[in-house]
Motif scaffolding. Sequence first.
Motif, PDB file in Angstrom:
ATOM      1  N   ARG A  43       0.801  -1.225   0.000  1.00  0.00           N
ATOM      2  CA  ARG A  43       0.000   0.000   0.000  1.00  0.00           C
ATOM      3  C   ARG A  43       0.829   1.268   0.000  1.00  0.00           C
ATOM      4  NH1 ARG A  43      -4.563  -0.717   4.406  1.00  0.00           N
ATOM      5  NH2 ARG A  43      -5.088   1.306   3.534  1.00  0.00           N
ATOM      6  N   ALA A  44       2.165   1.132  -0.084  1.00  0.00           N
ATOM      7  CA  ALA A  44       3.056   2.294  -0.075  1.00  0.00           C
ATOM      8  C   ALA A  44       4.368   1.908  -0.744  1.00  0.00           C
ATOM      9  CB  ALA A  44       3.308   2.756   1.362  1.00  0.00           C
ATOM     10  N   ILE A  45       5.138   2.941  -1.096  1.00  0.00           N
ATOM     11  CA  ILE A  45       6.511   2.731  -1.568  1.00  0.00           C
ATOM     12  C   ILE A  45       7.436   3.459  -0.606  1.00  0.00           C
ATOM     13  CG2 ILE A  45       6.034   2.269  -3.988  1.00  0.00           C
ATOM     14  CD1 ILE A  45       6.621   5.232  -4.598  1.00  0.00           C
ATOM     15  N   ARG A  46       8.645   2.918  -0.463  1.00  0.00           N
ATOM     16  CA  ARG A  46       9.571   3.452   0.550  1.00  0.00           C
ATOM     17  C   ARG A  46      11.006   3.361   0.028  1.00  0.00           C
ATOM     18  NH1 ARG A  46       8.105   0.403   5.235  1.00  0.00           N
ATOM     19  NH2 ARG A  46       6.656   2.100   5.585  1.00  0.00           N
ATOM     20  N   CYS A  84      17.272   9.489   5.924  1.00  0.00           N
ATOM     21  CA  CYS A  84      15.858   9.858   5.879  1.00  0.00           C
ATOM     22  C   CYS A  84      15.138   8.788   5.063  1.00  0.00           C
ATOM     23  CB  CYS A  84      15.664  11.227   5.230  1.00  0.00           C
ATOM     24  SG  CYS A  84      13.918  11.710   5.103  1.00  0.00           S
ATOM     25  N   THR A  85      14.115   8.208   5.662  1.00  0.00           N
ATOM     26  CA  THR A  85      13.279   7.247   4.950  1.00  0.00           C
ATOM     27  C   THR A  85      12.013   7.964   4.516  1.00  0.00           C
ATOM     28  OG1 THR A  85      14.168   5.395   6.223  1.00  0.00           O
ATOM     29  CG2 THR A  85      12.071   5.031   5.092  1.00  0.00           C
ATOM     30  N   VAL A  86      11.740   7.887   3.211  1.00  0.00           N
ATOM     31  CA  VAL A  86      10.576   8.541   2.618  1.00  0.00           C
ATOM     32  C   VAL A  86       9.580   7.458   2.225  1.00  0.00           C
ATOM     33  CG1 VAL A  86       9.779  10.042   0.749  1.00  0.00           C
ATOM     34  CG2 VAL A  86      12.080  10.364   1.709  1.00  0.00           C
ATOM     35  N   THR A  87       8.342   7.625   2.683  1.00  0.00           N
ATOM     36  CA  THR A  87       7.276   6.677   2.358  1.00  0.00           C
ATOM     37  C   THR A  87       6.123   7.444   1.730  1.00  0.00           C
ATOM     38  OG1 THR A  87       7.889   5.306   4.269  1.00  0.00           O
ATOM     39  CG2 THR A  87       5.726   4.905   3.276  1.00  0.00           C
ATOM     40  N   TRP A  88       5.759   7.023   0.525  1.00  0.00           N
ATOM     41  CA  TRP A  88       4.632   7.638  -0.186  1.00  0.00           C
ATOM     42  C   TRP A  88       3.462   6.674  -0.223  1.00  0.00           C
ATOM     43  CZ3 TRP A  88       4.915  12.629  -1.408  1.00  0.00           C
ATOM     44  CH2 TRP A  88       6.164  13.206  -1.636  1.00  0.00           C
ATOM     45  N   SER A  89       2.272   7.178   0.043  1.00  0.00           N
ATOM     46  CA  SER A  89       1.024   6.440  -0.048  1.00  0.00           C
ATOM     47  C   SER A  89      -0.085   7.480  -0.183  1.00  0.00           C
ATOM     48  CB  SER A  89       0.815   5.594   1.210  1.00  0.00           C
ATOM     49  OG  SER A  89      -0.375   4.854   1.118  1.00  0.00           O
ATOM     50  N   THR A  90      -1.207   7.088  -0.741  1.00  0.00           N
ATOM     51  CA  THR A  90      -2.318   8.020  -0.908  1.00  0.00           C
ATOM     52  C   THR A  90      -3.450   7.595   0.012  1.00  0.00           C
ATOM     53  OG1 THR A  90      -1.667   8.405  -3.197  1.00  0.00           O
ATOM     54  CG2 THR A  90      -3.898   9.074  -2.578  1.00  0.00           C
ATOM     55  N   GLY A  94      -6.558   4.715  -0.012  1.00  0.00           N
ATOM     56  CA  GLY A  94      -6.223   3.550   0.801  1.00  0.00           C
ATOM     57  C   GLY A  94      -5.096   2.702   0.236  1.00  0.00           C
ATOM     58  N   GLY A  95      -4.197   3.328  -0.484  1.00  0.00           N
ATOM     59  CA  GLY A  95      -3.077   2.599  -1.078  1.00  0.00           C
ATOM     60  C   GLY A  95      -2.284   3.511  -1.984  1.00  0.00           C
ATOM     61  N   LEU A  96      -1.798   2.951  -3.057  1.00  0.00           N
ATOM     62  CA  LEU A  96      -0.956   3.708  -3.977  1.00  0.00           C
ATOM     63  C   LEU A  96      -1.760   4.334  -5.111  1.00  0.00           C
ATOM     64  CD1 LEU A  96       2.000   1.205  -4.153  1.00  0.00           C
ATOM     65  CD2 LEU A  96       2.136   3.575  -3.356  1.00  0.00           C
ATOM     66  N   SER A  97      -1.349   5.540  -5.472  1.00  0.00           N
ATOM     67  CA  SER A  97      -1.871   6.207  -6.669  1.00  0.00           C
ATOM     68  C   SER A  97      -0.671   6.620  -7.516  1.00  0.00           C
ATOM     69  CB  SER A  97      -2.703   7.440  -6.295  1.00  0.00           C
ATOM     70  OG  SER A  97      -1.864   8.493  -5.856  1.00  0.00           O
ATOM     71  N   GLU A  98      -0.950   7.050  -8.717  1.00  0.00           N
ATOM     72  CA  GLU A  98       0.124   7.531  -9.587  1.00  0.00           C
ATOM     73  C   GLU A  98       0.862   8.705  -8.941  1.00  0.00           C
ATOM     74  OE1 GLU A  98      -0.605   9.424 -13.593  1.00  0.00           O
ATOM     75  OE2 GLU A  98       0.064   7.412 -14.182  1.00  0.00           O
ATOM     76  N   ASP A 100       1.941   9.039  -5.992  1.00  0.00           N
ATOM     77  CA  ASP A 100       3.059   8.565  -5.183  1.00  0.00           C
ATOM     78  C   ASP A 100       4.312   8.369  -6.027  1.00  0.00           C
ATOM     79  OD1 ASP A 100       1.511   8.356  -2.722  1.00  0.00           O
ATOM     80  OD2 ASP A 100       0.480   6.722  -3.756  1.00  0.00           O
ATOM     81  N   PHE A 101       4.137   7.855  -7.216  1.00  0.00           N
ATOM     82  CA  PHE A 101       5.267   7.608  -8.098  1.00  0.00           C
ATOM     83  C   PHE A 101       5.785   8.896  -8.725  1.00  0.00           C
ATOM     84  CE2 PHE A 101       3.052   3.677  -7.515  1.00  0.00           C
ATOM     85  CZ  PHE A 101       4.086   2.769  -7.320  1.00  0.00           C
ATOM     86  N   ILE A 102       4.888   9.825  -9.010  1.00  0.00           N
ATOM     87  CA  ILE A 102       5.307  11.137  -9.508  1.00  0.00           C
ATOM     88  C   ILE A 102       6.192  11.824  -8.468  1.00  0.00           C
ATOM     89  CG2 ILE A 102       4.468  13.473 -10.044  1.00  0.00           C
ATOM     90  CD1 ILE A 102       2.020  12.073 -11.393  1.00  0.00           C
ATOM     91  N   CYS A 103       5.749  11.821  -7.220  1.00  0.00           N
ATOM     92  CA  CYS A 103       6.523  12.484  -6.166  1.00  0.00           C
ATOM     93  C   CYS A 103       7.832  11.747  -5.888  1.00  0.00           C
ATOM     94  CB  CYS A 103       5.684  12.618  -4.899  1.00  0.00           C
ATOM     95  SG  CYS A 103       4.386  13.857  -5.059  1.00  0.00           S
ATOM     96  N   ALA A 104       7.813  10.430  -5.919  1.00  0.00           N
ATOM     97  CA  ALA A 104       9.054   9.664  -5.728  1.00  0.00           C
ATOM     98  C   ALA A 104      10.058  10.019  -6.825  1.00  0.00           C
ATOM     99  CB  ALA A 104       8.761   8.169  -5.719  1.00  0.00           C
TER     100      ALA A 104
END
Length: 114
Positions: A43-46, A84-90, A94-98, A100-104
Amino acid sequence: MSDDLAKRRCRPCEGGTPPLEPAQARHLLGRLAEGWALTDDGRAIRRTFRFANFHETMAFVNAVAWVAHREDHHPELAVGWGRCTVTWSTHAVGGLSENDFICAAKVDRLVEEA
């Protein structure tokens, strides 16, 4: 590889929008720099970024905060000396959206340009 994602802008997410399917998330993950991974629940990328000192770490944190502000999409940040650990989720989906990947990808670009 992530350059085309980094050039895009986040779009507002609405409740009721489904999160990305696992195959979609894996595809987008492959377009990011090495080091990003799906969390165990998918549900997230890190990614953890490492730095030579606390000053560089905090400069990175502030740069990520600027990206988050500009995109109106905000990560979870875990900050310590030299990392620094960065975790993106929307949360709205309730999980991943595009987004999250744009910001990563935008964070990857920060590191590449530094």
